[in-house]
Design a protein around this motif. Structure first.
Motif, mmCIF file in Angstrom:
data_model
loop_
_atom_site.group_PDB
_atom_site.id
_atom_site.type_symbol
_atom_site.label_atom_id
_atom_site.label_comp_id
_atom_site.label_asym_id
_atom_site.label_seq_id
_atom_site.Cartn_x
_atom_site.Cartn_y
_atom_site.Cartn_z
ATOM 1 N N ALA A 42 0.809 -1.224 0.000
ATOM 2 C CA ALA A 42 0.000 0.000 0.000
ATOM 3 C C ALA A 42 0.841 1.273 0.000
ATOM 4 C CB ALA A 42 -0.935 -0.003 1.202
ATOM 5 N N LEU A 43 1.962 1.267 0.679
ATOM 6 C CA LEU A 43 2.734 2.499 0.836
ATOM 7 C C LEU A 43 3.846 2.666 -0.194
ATOM 8 C CD1 LEU A 43 3.014 2.593 4.727
ATOM 9 C CD2 LEU A 43 1.417 3.817 3.257
ATOM 10 N N THR A 44 4.110 1.648 -0.972
ATOM 11 C CA THR A 44 5.162 1.745 -1.978
ATOM 12 C C THR A 44 4.544 2.154 -3.310
ATOM 13 O OG1 THR A 44 6.379 -0.001 -0.863
ATOM 14 C CG2 THR A 44 7.036 0.508 -3.110
ATOM 15 N N PRO A 45 5.063 3.211 -3.927
ATOM 16 C CA PRO A 45 4.506 3.616 -5.226
ATOM 17 C C PRO A 45 4.636 2.501 -6.262
ATOM 18 C CG PRO A 45 5.986 5.294 -4.356
ATOM 19 C CD PRO A 45 6.109 4.102 -3.463
ATOM 20 N N VAL A 46 3.662 2.426 -7.130
ATOM 21 C CA VAL A 46 3.627 1.375 -8.150
ATOM 22 C C VAL A 46 4.856 1.454 -9.052
ATOM 23 C CG1 VAL A 46 2.315 0.487 -10.115
ATOM 24 C CG2 VAL A 46 1.118 1.309 -8.096
ATOM 25 N N GLU A 47 5.343 2.663 -9.309
ATOM 26 C CA GLU A 47 6.516 2.815 -10.170
ATOM 27 C C GLU A 47 7.744 2.159 -9.556
ATOM 28 O OE1 GLU A 47 4.897 5.654 -8.984
ATOM 29 O OE2 GLU A 47 3.517 5.780 -10.680
ATOM 30 N N VAL A 48 7.848 2.241 -8.233
ATOM 31 C CA VAL A 48 9.015 1.659 -7.561
ATOM 32 C C VAL A 48 8.921 0.136 -7.559
ATOM 33 C CG1 VAL A 48 10.291 1.549 -5.388
ATOM 34 C CG2 VAL A 48 9.350 3.714 -6.156
ATOM 35 N N LEU A 49 7.744 -0.409 -7.279
ATOM 36 C CA LEU A 49 7.593 -1.865 -7.308
ATOM 37 C C LEU A 49 7.787 -2.412 -8.714
ATOM 38 C CD1 LEU A 49 4.603 -2.559 -4.906
ATOM 39 C CD2 LEU A 49 6.984 -3.151 -4.564
ATOM 40 N N GLY A 50 7.360 -1.656 -9.702
ATOM 41 C CA GLY A 50 7.504 -2.106 -11.076
ATOM 42 C C GLY A 50 8.879 -1.888 -11.657
ATOM 43 N N ALA A 51 9.729 -1.116 -10.970
ATOM 44 C CA ALA A 51 11.052 -0.792 -11.503
ATOM 45 C C ALA A 51 11.907 -2.036 -11.723
ATOM 46 C CB ALA A 51 11.776 0.180 -10.573
ATOM 47 N N LEU A 52 11.723 -3.053 -10.924
ATOM 48 C CA LEU A 52 12.512 -4.277 -11.085
ATOM 49 C C LEU A 52 12.284 -4.884 -12.466
ATOM 50 C CD1 LEU A 52 14.373 -6.404 -9.788
ATOM 51 C CD2 LEU A 52 12.319 -7.568 -9.001
ATOM 52 N N LEU A 54 10.492 -3.069 -15.113
ATOM 53 C CA LEU A 54 10.424 -2.056 -16.162
ATOM 54 C C LEU A 54 11.768 -1.394 -16.458
ATOM 55 C CD1 LEU A 54 7.078 -0.343 -15.095
ATOM 56 C CD2 LEU A 54 7.429 -2.107 -16.836
ATOM 57 N N SER A 55 12.715 -1.451 -15.536
ATOM 58 C CA SER A 55 14.004 -0.773 -15.727
ATOM 59 C C SER A 55 14.840 -1.415 -16.814
ATOM 60 C CB SER A 55 14.802 -0.761 -14.428
ATOM 61 O OG SER A 55 14.171 0.071 -13.492
ATOM 62 N N TRP A 56 14.561 -2.650 -17.167
ATOM 63 C CA TRP A 56 15.322 -3.304 -18.220
ATOM 64 C C TRP A 56 15.113 -2.601 -19.559
ATOM 65 C CZ3 TRP A 56 18.992 -6.572 -16.945
ATOM 66 C CH2 TRP A 56 18.903 -7.218 -15.722
ATOM 67 N N GLY A 57 14.015 -1.872 -19.699
ATOM 68 C CA GLY A 57 13.748 -1.158 -20.943
ATOM 69 C C GLY A 57 14.507 0.146 -21.071
ATOM 70 N N GLY A 58 15.125 0.624 -20.009
ATOM 71 C CA GLY A 58 15.942 1.828 -20.065
ATOM 72 C C GLY A 58 15.172 3.117 -19.883
ATOM 73 N N GLY A 59 13.959 3.068 -19.381
ATOM 74 C CA GLY A 59 13.162 4.279 -19.212
ATOM 75 C C GLY A 59 13.444 5.047 -17.935
ATOM 76 N N PHE A 60 14.369 4.583 -17.116
ATOM 77 C CA PHE A 60 14.621 5.233 -15.835
ATOM 78 C C PHE A 60 15.888 6.082 -15.837
ATOM 79 C CE2 PHE A 60 11.487 2.227 -14.554
ATOM 80 C CZ PHE A 60 10.844 2.817 -13.485
ATOM 81 N N GLY A 61 16.565 6.175 -16.932
ATOM 82 C CA GLY A 61 17.733 7.041 -17.018
ATOM 83 C C GLY A 61 18.914 6.530 -16.224
ATOM 84 N N ILE A 62 19.648 7.458 -15.602
ATOM 85 C CA ILE A 62 20.894 7.127 -14.927
ATOM 86 C C ILE A 62 20.684 6.318 -13.649
ATOM 87 C CG2 ILE A 62 21.041 9.211 -13.538
ATOM 88 C CD1 ILE A 62 24.056 9.243 -14.344
ATOM 89 N N HIS A 63 19.510 6.388 -13.083
ATOM 90 C CA HIS A 63 19.241 5.674 -11.833
ATOM 91 C C HIS A 63 18.631 4.296 -12.068
ATOM 92 C CE1 HIS A 63 20.246 9.099 -9.381
ATOM 93 N NE2 HIS A 63 19.507 9.852 -10.171
ATOM 94 N N VAL A 65 19.895 1.158 -12.447
ATOM 95 C CA VAL A 65 20.364 0.057 -11.592
ATOM 96 C C VAL A 65 19.953 0.302 -10.148
ATOM 97 C CG1 VAL A 65 22.411 -1.136 -10.726
ATOM 98 C CG2 VAL A 65 22.275 -0.495 -13.127
ATOM 99 N N HIS A 66 20.057 1.532 -9.701
ATOM 100 C CA HIS A 66 19.662 1.888 -8.340
ATOM 101 C C HIS A 66 18.186 1.555 -8.116
ATOM 102 C CE1 HIS A 66 18.135 4.886 -5.365
ATOM 103 N NE2 HIS A 66 19.181 4.420 -4.696
ATOM 104 N N ASP A 67 17.333 1.911 -9.044
ATOM 105 C CA ASP A 67 15.908 1.633 -8.916
ATOM 106 C C ASP A 67 15.621 0.142 -8.952
ATOM 107 O OD1 ASP A 67 15.341 4.303 -8.703
ATOM 108 O OD2 ASP A 67 14.869 4.558 -10.828
ATOM 109 N N MET A 68 16.370 -0.599 -9.749
ATOM 110 C CA MET A 68 16.161 -2.038 -9.822
ATOM 111 C C MET A 68 16.543 -2.718 -8.505
ATOM 112 S SD MET A 68 17.484 -2.792 -13.675
ATOM 113 C CE MET A 68 17.569 -4.536 -13.455
ATOM 114 N N VAL A 69 17.616 -2.275 -7.880
ATOM 115 C CA VAL A 69 18.049 -2.869 -6.609
ATOM 116 C C VAL A 69 17.049 -2.547 -5.510
ATOM 117 C CG1 VAL A 69 19.822 -2.813 -4.827
ATOM 118 C CG2 VAL A 69 20.481 -2.937 -7.227
ATOM 119 N N ILE A 70 16.636 -1.287 -5.420
ATOM 120 C CA ILE A 70 15.654 -0.902 -4.399
ATOM 121 C C ILE A 70 14.352 -1.669 -4.605
ATOM 122 C CG2 ILE A 70 14.233 1.003 -3.549
ATOM 123 C CD1 ILE A 70 17.117 1.127 -2.621
#
Length: 92
Positions: A42-52, A54-63, A65-70
């Motif tokens: 409930a408290l985690t934004p959907v973008e953060v949970l989905g980053a693991l 969605l980040s493989w597509g490269g839409g998160f910029g320089i962060h 890998v950081h977003d994928m680990v978090i």
């Protein structure tokens, strides 16, 4: 000397054979584990949970890998309490 384990449990419900204190402890543990799961989701934004995923597509910029680990750590925080609720060690 070989040892054998005999149980009186006929494979039925394990909760039925618990004492009242053990049932209360199991209920309290289950409520705490479910609360941890619900709060994480409930408290985690959907973008953060989905980053693991969605980040493989490269839409998160320089962060990226950081977003994928978090995100991976947050998924562990969501799934670990659920896995602990399902785990039943062998008695004996």
């Amino acid at each position: 000397m070989p040892s054998t384990v005999t149980t009186t449990d006929s494979g039925g419900s394990r909760v039925g054979s618990l004492s009242l204190a053990e049932k209360a402890r199991l209920a309290a543990f289950s409520l705490v584990a479910l609360a941890i799961i619900a709060l994480n989701v409930a408290l985690t934004p959907v973008e953060v949970l989905g980053a693991l995923f969605l980040s493989w597509g490269g839409g998160f910029g320089i962060h990226q890998v950081h977003d994928m680990v978090i995100s991976g750590l947050l998924w562990i925080a969501v799934l670990l309490p659920f896995a602990l609720m399902l785990y039943h060690p062998a008695t004996g």
